[in-house]
Design a protein around this motif. Structure first.
Motif, short mmCIF file in Angstrom:
data_model
loop_
_atom_site.label_atom_id
_atom_site.label_comp_id
_atom_site.label_asym_id
_atom_site.label_seq_id
_atom_site.Cartn_x
_atom_site.Cartn_y
_atom_site.Cartn_z
N MET A 1 0.81 -1.18 0.00
CA MET A 1 0.00 0.00 0.00
C MET A 1 0.87 1.26 0.00
N LEU A 2 2.01 1.17 0.66
CA LEU A 2 2.88 2.34 0.64
C LEU A 2 3.44 2.57 -0.76
N ARG A 3 3.65 1.50 -1.49
CA ARG A 3 4.13 1.63 -2.87
C ARG A 3 3.07 2.34 -3.73
N LEU A 4 1.80 2.02 -3.50
CA LEU A 4 0.71 2.69 -4.21
C LEU A 4 0.66 4.17 -3.86
N PHE A 36 -2.71 6.94 4.93
CA PHE A 36 -3.24 6.81 6.28
C PHE A 36 -3.87 5.44 6.52
N ILE A 37 -4.46 4.84 5.50
CA ILE A 37 -4.97 3.47 5.64
C ILE A 37 -3.81 2.51 5.87
N ALA A 38 -2.71 2.69 5.14
CA ALA A 38 -1.54 1.83 5.32
C ALA A 38 -0.97 1.97 6.72
N VAL A 39 -0.87 3.20 7.21
CA VAL A 39 -0.35 3.43 8.56
C VAL A 39 -1.26 2.78 9.60
N LEU A 44 -2.24 -1.58 13.52
CA LEU A 44 -3.07 -2.71 13.95
C LEU A 44 -2.30 -4.02 13.89
N SER A 45 -1.51 -4.19 12.87
CA SER A 45 -0.70 -5.40 12.74
C SER A 45 0.30 -5.51 13.88
N LEU A 46 0.93 -4.40 14.23
CA LEU A 46 1.88 -4.42 15.34
C LEU A 46 1.20 -4.71 16.67
N ILE A 47 0.03 -4.12 16.87
CA ILE A 47 -0.69 -4.34 18.14
C ILE A 47 -1.13 -5.79 18.26
N PHE A 48 -1.83 -6.30 17.23
CA PHE A 48 -2.34 -7.66 17.32
C PHE A 48 -1.25 -8.70 17.17
#
Length: 54
Positions: A1-4, A36-39, A44-48
């Motif tokens: 997503m960051l690449r996009l 902002f969606i990617a961030v 969320l990935s880091l938290i879960f």
């Protein structure tokens, strides 16, 4: 997503250089939303991911 997001920023800059203000503004707005969606997904990935390993 960051690449996009980076790709959309490049499109916005190139469109702005050639004078296409509407396209540049739209691409910059889309890049901001995708960023902002990617961030949010990274956070969320880091938290879960942290909960899963403990």
């Amino acid at each position: 997503m960051l690449r996009l997001s980076i790709g959309l920023i490049v499109v916005a800059v190139i469109a702005a250089i050639f004078g296409f203000g509407g396209i540049a503004a739209g691409a910059a707005y889309a890049a901001k939303i995708v960023f902002f969606i990617a961030v949010a997904l990274i956070v969320l990935s880091l938290i879960f991911g942290g909960f899963r390993k403990s």
